[in-house]
Design a protein around this motif. Structure first.
Motif, PDB file in Angstrom:
ATOM      1  N   THR A 237     -16.836 -55.687-145.413  1.00 22.02           N
ATOM      2  CA  THR A 237     -16.445 -56.919-144.593  1.00 22.02           C
ATOM      3  C   THR A 237     -17.819 -56.407-143.509  1.00 22.02           C
ATOM      4  O   THR A 237     -18.286 -56.233-142.834  1.00 22.02           O
ATOM      5  CB  THR A 237     -15.771 -56.316-143.737  1.00 22.02           C
ATOM      6  N   LEU A 238     -18.519 -58.170-143.606  1.00 21.94           N
ATOM      7  CA  LEU A 238     -19.572 -57.832-142.753  1.00 21.94           C
ATOM      8  C   LEU A 238     -19.523 -59.743-142.085  1.00 21.94           C
ATOM      9  O   LEU A 238     -18.872 -60.199-141.905  1.00 21.94           O
ATOM     10  CB  LEU A 238     -20.897 -58.419-143.363  1.00 21.94           C
ATOM     11  N   PRO A 239     -20.109 -59.342-140.495  1.00 20.34           N
ATOM     12  CA  PRO A 239     -19.490 -60.654-139.491  1.00 20.34           C
ATOM     13  C   PRO A 239     -20.857 -61.386-140.093  1.00 20.34           C
ATOM     14  O   PRO A 239     -21.226 -61.653-140.692  1.00 20.34           O
ATOM     15  CB  PRO A 239     -20.394 -60.244-138.535  1.00 20.34           C
TER      16      PRO A 239
ATOM     17  N   ALA B  87     -26.394 -53.249-147.893  1.00 18.87           N
ATOM     18  CA  ALA B  87     -27.282 -53.373-148.733  1.00 18.87           C
ATOM     19  C   ALA B  87     -27.553 -51.773-149.629  1.00 18.87           C
ATOM     20  O   ALA B  87     -27.884 -51.753-150.647  1.00 18.87           O
ATOM     21  CB  ALA B  87     -28.615 -53.335-148.261  1.00 18.87           C
ATOM     22  N   ILE B  88     -26.877 -51.073-148.623  1.00 22.85           N
ATOM     23  CA  ILE B  88     -26.838 -49.175-148.901  1.00 22.85           C
ATOM     24  C   ILE B  88     -26.368 -49.005-150.547  1.00 22.85           C
ATOM     25  O   ILE B  88     -26.410 -48.024-151.456  1.00 22.85           O
ATOM     26  CB  ILE B  88     -27.159 -48.224-148.069  1.00 22.85           C
TER      27      ILE B  88
ATOM     28  N   PRO C  27     -18.412 -66.212-142.903  1.00 23.50           N
ATOM     29  CA  PRO C  27     -18.573 -64.508-142.800  1.00 23.50           C
ATOM     30  C   PRO C  27     -18.625 -63.655-143.375  1.00 23.50           C
ATOM     31  O   PRO C  27     -17.612 -64.869-145.228  1.00 23.50           O
ATOM     32  CB  PRO C  27     -18.100 -63.324-141.864  1.00 23.50           C
ATOM     33  N   LEU C  28     -19.156 -62.411-144.100  1.00 23.05           N
ATOM     34  CA  LEU C  28     -18.638 -62.463-146.059  1.00 23.05           C
ATOM     35  C   LEU C  28     -18.323 -60.647-145.897  1.00 23.05           C
ATOM     36  O   LEU C  28     -18.483 -60.115-145.498  1.00 23.05           O
ATOM     37  CB  LEU C  28     -19.884 -62.572-146.684  1.00 23.05           C
TER      38      LEU C  28
ATOM     39  N   ASP D 284     -23.426 -60.532-142.470  1.00 20.91           N
ATOM     40  CA  ASP D 284     -24.876 -60.062-141.440  1.00 20.91           C
ATOM     41  C   ASP D 284     -24.652 -58.986-141.528  1.00 20.91           C
ATOM     42  O   ASP D 284     -24.320 -58.019-141.162  1.00 20.91           O
ATOM     43  CB  ASP D 284     -24.539 -60.468-139.855  1.00 20.91           C
ATOM     44  N   ASP D 285     -26.061 -57.988-142.172  1.00 17.84           N
ATOM     45  CA  ASP D 285     -25.794 -56.718-142.397  1.00 17.84           C
ATOM     46  C   ASP D 285     -27.008 -55.944-141.644  1.00 17.84           C
ATOM     47  O   ASP D 285     -28.113 -55.421-142.299  1.00 17.84           O
ATOM     48  CB  ASP D 285     -25.889 -56.247-143.882  1.00 17.84           C
TER      49      ASP D 285
END
Lengths: 178, 143
Positions: free
Chosen positions: A44-46, A130-131, A54-55, A123-124
């Motif tokens: 979960t990303l803001p 990504a890793i 968000p995603l 927002d990563d």
């Protein structure tokens, strides 16, 4: 018999030379992803600063989706961008963005300037998600099927040609799947 | 004298690592394990460097993950497994011994055997003609 053995080194050399001739032509930066056919990482990303979409990995479940890793500091991403815009316009496909290691505000400003093809943007900032995706550089794009499995990974920008030859056929096939 | 000093200093200088001060763990034992693991992990951007040698931002992220996993109580094997699950065996600088790498690991021995066998046949031949016996009859090499 021993006369034939005389040629053994020559034959061995020819075999090794042929092997190297093939091997040296391969692009060493192409690393097969271990994530192909694996379920999407759970995350979960803001939303990025300036946006409110968000995603989460939950949002792409049940649909064929593209998950695109991008950043405003990434030059090839700017090359890829018009192609993504075109895909968003032409295709019935969910496009999610992972804004990778971006300074607050930069991602939204970049999209305001170039257009926004994304349904969701995560927002990563610390690059952790990504890793989880095994990302080695931006841009990278993952094609996810309806069951939430990663089916294709594109390293580097999607060009019109790559989209038409390599990615769109896979997307079509996945969309036809139940 | 100055020149000698410079040479001595250069000889004893240890290679500089990319680990930044803010990454270092408080526990020296844990930090040592993190360093050892980092030396065996490939920086996936630069490819020929370990994440311990690389200044790439992604290598830094991976070093931080290694430390985070260690602090969370992972064994070394679990830390490697964590990264292999994401980046594949490629992330390991030393290829693991497993079915698809058997040939890789066996190759040096196979090449040595082939070369040794070739040399043996060749030397036998030389001995044979030196003893003036070319009609194919076996001749025991003189000891």
């Amino acid at each position: 018999m021993t006369r034939a053995l005389l040629f053994a080194p020559l034959i061995a050399f020819a075999a090794i030379a042929a092997w190297f001739a093939v091997g040296l032509r391969q692009d060493p930066s192409r690393i097969p992803s271990v994530l192909i056919d694996q379920p999407l990482p759970t995350f979960t990303l803001p939303a990025i600063e300036g946006r409110d979409n968000p995603l989460s990995s939950e949002y792409v479940k049940g649909e064929v989706a593209l998950i695109n890793v991008f950043a405003s500091w990434c030059i090839p991403c700017a090359i890829e961008h018009p192609v993504l815009m075109q895909i968003a316009e032409d295709e019935d496909i969910l496009i999610a963005g992972i804004n990778w290691k971006e300074k607050p505000g930069d991602g939204a400003a970049w999209l305001a300037r170039l257009g926004d093809p994304y349904d969701f943007i995560g927002d990563d900032a610390d690059g952790r998600v990504a890793i989880d995706f095994g990302v080695t550089g931006a841009p990278e794009t993952f094609v996810v099927d309806r069951k939430g499995r990663i089916r294709l990974k594109q390293v580097g920008p999607i060009t019109e040609q790559i989209w038409e030859q390599d990615i769109r056929p896979v997307v079509r096939r996945l969309q036809a799947e139940e | 004298m100055m020149r000698l000093l410079i040479i001595i200093v250069a000889l004893f200088a240890s290679s500089a690592f990319a680990v930044e001060p803010d990454e270092v763990l408080d526990d020296p034992a844990l930090e040592q394990r993190a360093l050892d693991i980092s030396r065996n992990l490939r920086c996936v951007v630069c490819q020929s460097q370990s994440i311990d040698d690389s200044d790439a931002p992604l290598a830094r992220d991976m070093r931080l993950i290694v430390r985070e996993r260690l602090v969370a109580g992972d064994t070394d094997t679990e830390v490697y497994a964590y990264l292999v699950a994401r980046y594949g065996d490629y992330v390991l600088l030393k290829p693991p011994v497993q079915p698809n790498t058997y040939f890789l690991w066996a190759a040096p021995a196979l090449i040595l055997l082939a070369a040794g066998g070739g040399a043996w046949v060749f030397l036998k031949q030389v001995r044979k003609s030196a003893s003036g016996d070319d009609d194919g009859e076996e001749v025991e090499p003189s000891s």
